[in-house]
Design an enzyme around this catalytic site. Structure first.
Site, mmCIF file in Angstrom:
data_model
loop_
_atom_site.group_PDB
_atom_site.id
_atom_site.type_symbol
_atom_site.label_atom_id
_atom_site.label_comp_id
_atom_site.label_asym_id
_atom_site.label_seq_id
_atom_site.Cartn_x
_atom_site.Cartn_y
_atom_site.Cartn_z
ATOM 1 N N TYR A 135 -2.210 -1.076 10.467
ATOM 2 C CA TYR A 135 -2.149 -1.353 9.030
ATOM 3 C C TYR A 135 -0.819 -0.867 8.442
ATOM 4 C CZ TYR A 135 -3.559 -1.365 4.107
ATOM 5 O OH TYR A 135 -3.628 -1.607 2.761
ATOM 6 N N SER A 151 0.862 -1.190 0.000
ATOM 7 C CA SER A 151 0.000 0.000 0.000
ATOM 8 C C SER A 151 0.893 1.233 0.000
ATOM 9 C CB SER A 151 -0.861 -0.001 1.266
ATOM 10 O OG SER A 151 -1.485 1.256 1.460
HETATM 11 N N1 NAP Z 1 -8.692 -0.847 -1.267
HETATM 12 C C1 NAP Z 1 -7.688 -0.002 -1.037
HETATM 13 O O1 NAP Z 1 -7.883 1.226 -0.967
HETATM 14 C C2 NAP Z 1 -6.292 -0.531 -0.891
HETATM 15 C C3 NAP Z 1 -5.240 0.404 -0.921
HETATM 16 C C4 NAP Z 1 -3.939 -0.050 -0.783
HETATM 17 C C5 NAP Z 1 -3.682 -1.402 -0.634
HETATM 18 N N2 NAP Z 1 -4.705 -2.299 -0.597
HETATM 19 C C6 NAP Z 1 -4.363 -3.717 -0.405
HETATM 20 O O2 NAP Z 1 -4.906 -4.482 -1.456
HETATM 21 C C7 NAP Z 1 -5.112 -5.825 -1.008
HETATM 22 C C8 NAP Z 1 -6.507 -6.283 -1.443
HETATM 23 O O3 NAP Z 1 -7.461 -5.478 -0.762
HETATM 24 P P1 NAP Z 1 -8.836 -5.021 -1.429
HETATM 25 O O4 NAP Z 1 -8.856 -3.543 -1.459
HETATM 26 O O5 NAP Z 1 -9.099 -5.775 -2.677
HETATM 27 O O6 NAP Z 1 -9.843 -5.460 -0.260
HETATM 28 P P2 NAP Z 1 -11.039 -6.517 -0.200
HETATM 29 O O7 NAP Z 1 -11.993 -6.284 -1.321
HETATM 30 O O8 NAP Z 1 -11.550 -6.422 1.195
HETATM 31 O O9 NAP Z 1 -10.312 -7.915 -0.439
HETATM 32 C C9 NAP Z 1 -9.573 -8.564 0.553
HETATM 33 C C10 NAP Z 1 -9.393 -10.008 0.142
HETATM 34 O O10 NAP Z 1 -8.602 -10.669 1.152
HETATM 35 C C11 NAP Z 1 -9.264 -11.874 1.500
HETATM 36 N N3 NAP Z 1 -8.965 -12.275 2.876
HETATM 37 C C12 NAP Z 1 -9.160 -11.536 4.003
HETATM 38 N N4 NAP Z 1 -8.809 -12.259 5.078
HETATM 39 C C13 NAP Z 1 -8.374 -13.467 4.619
HETATM 40 C C14 NAP Z 1 -7.888 -14.637 5.247
HETATM 41 N N5 NAP Z 1 -7.741 -14.713 6.575
HETATM 42 N N6 NAP Z 1 -7.559 -15.697 4.472
HETATM 43 C C15 NAP Z 1 -7.707 -15.627 3.117
HETATM 44 N N7 NAP Z 1 -8.147 -14.544 2.474
HETATM 45 C C16 NAP Z 1 -8.484 -13.471 3.215
HETATM 46 C C17 NAP Z 1 -10.745 -11.572 1.317
HETATM 47 O O11 NAP Z 1 -11.473 -12.769 1.102
HETATM 48 P P3 NAP Z 1 -12.372 -13.538 2.201
HETATM 49 O O12 NAP Z 1 -13.024 -12.502 3.060
HETATM 50 O O13 NAP Z 1 -13.323 -14.307 1.329
HETATM 51 O O14 NAP Z 1 -11.430 -14.424 2.930
HETATM 52 C C18 NAP Z 1 -10.711 -10.750 0.041
HETATM 53 O O15 NAP Z 1 -10.695 -11.604 -1.078
HETATM 54 C C19 NAP Z 1 -4.885 -5.801 0.511
HETATM 55 O O16 NAP Z 1 -3.630 -6.350 0.814
HETATM 56 C C20 NAP Z 1 -4.949 -4.326 0.859
HETATM 57 O O17 NAP Z 1 -4.164 -4.021 1.995
HETATM 58 C C21 NAP Z 1 -6.002 -1.889 -0.727
#
Ligand code: NAP
Length: 262
Positions: free
Chosen positions: A157, A144
């Protein structure tokens, strides 16, 4: 010049049931990747696999909690058995956590580190024996912009993503003689379920910041995988934060101290 083709690449992608991971699964499978997709919500994974049934690539589902060794082992074994090897590991599963450090419990910090840092580190460690035998192998760690700059209200985080950044820089150097690339992806604010499912989430913080779509982030990740990039910071706002932190850290400290972790 592409360093590697997505077509035929054999990979594991965590967190594929929503957001960036789901969009990346589509992007890669439509370009011919063979993927083991992992997340806890099995029905979401199955629906995605169904949707991608006629894609040039192939998708295998391993539902489970990636913080558990048994899930990581199952994903690696599936890649080996179904595809005959492994060329790509995408550590994307992650959670947000919001709140003032003084008001949060120690268990929360451990929970965030367990998923955002330890699960990624240990999946990478367990996958290494297969990766070294892979074709132009690469590890992709989805970090991130908050892995480059700490901000108020996100201490757990930010800590987890800084840890991922440090680990990645060390591993990039260690893996280079093995022929394994390591890409760190640092998205800015992206419109996913992240802000709804974050620990301690209360509404949508930093609402004024522009967002990207997960599809746009996924396209940039696929591009960086092809090119063998080491590091990409995605979004203009994200780049501004990272560069102002490097160039004017004191000014940023001053500005952020006037925020309330909103
Ligand atoms: N959205 C943003 O603004 C943003 C910005 C910077 C970085 N990121 C990073 O991008 C990545 C993806 O996030 P996203 O934005 O796509 O969020 P998201 O839509 O909430 O997706 C998170 C994913 O992680 C999975 N997950 C969570 N806990 C888990 C566990 N214990 N075991 C296996 N899978 C798990 C969830 O699936 P289940 O719940 O089905 O397990 C889901 O598929 C993350 O690492 C986040 O830190 C996001």
């Amino acid at each position: 010049m592409a360093r590697r083709e997505i077509d035929g690449i054999r990979g594991i992608l965590t967190g594929a049931s929503s957001g960036i991971g789901q969009a990346l699964a589509r992007e890669l499978a439509l370009s011919g990747a063979q993927l083991v997709i992992v997340a806890r919500r099995a029905e979401r994974l199955e629906a995605l696999a169904q949707e991608l049934h006629d894609a040039p690539g192939r998708v295998e589902c391993v539902p489970g909690d990636i913080t558990l060794d048994q899930t990581r082992t199952a994903a690696i074994e599936r890649a080996r058995d179904a595809f005959g090897g492994l060329d790509l590991v995408v550590n994307n599963a992650g959670t947000g956590a919001m709140g003032q450090f003084a008001e949060t419990a120690p268990e929360r910090l451990r929970q965030v580190m367990e998923l955002n840092f330890f699960a990624a580190a240990e999946l990478t460690r367990s996958a290494l024996p297969l990766l070294v035998e892979g074709r132009h192998p690469i590890v992709v760690n989805v970090s991130s912009v908050l892995g480059h700059r700490g901000v108020p209200g996100y201490s757990e985080y930010c800590a987890s993503k800084f840890a991922m950044q440090g680990l990645s820089e060390s591993l990039r150097a260690e893996f280079a003689p093995l022929g394994i690339d390591l890409l760190v992806v640092s998205p800015g604010r992206t419109e996913t379920e992240f802000f709804d499912s974050a620990i301690g989430a209360q509404g949508r913080p930093w609402k004024e910041l522009p967002t990207m779509t997960p599809e746009a982030v996924a396209r940039q990740i696929a591009w960086a995988i092809r090119r063998g990039k080491h590091e990409i910071v995605i979004s203009r706002g994200g780049k501004l934060l990272v560069w102002s932190s490097r160039l004017f850290p004191g000014v940023l400290d001053w500005v952020l101290a006037r925020q309330t972790g909103k």
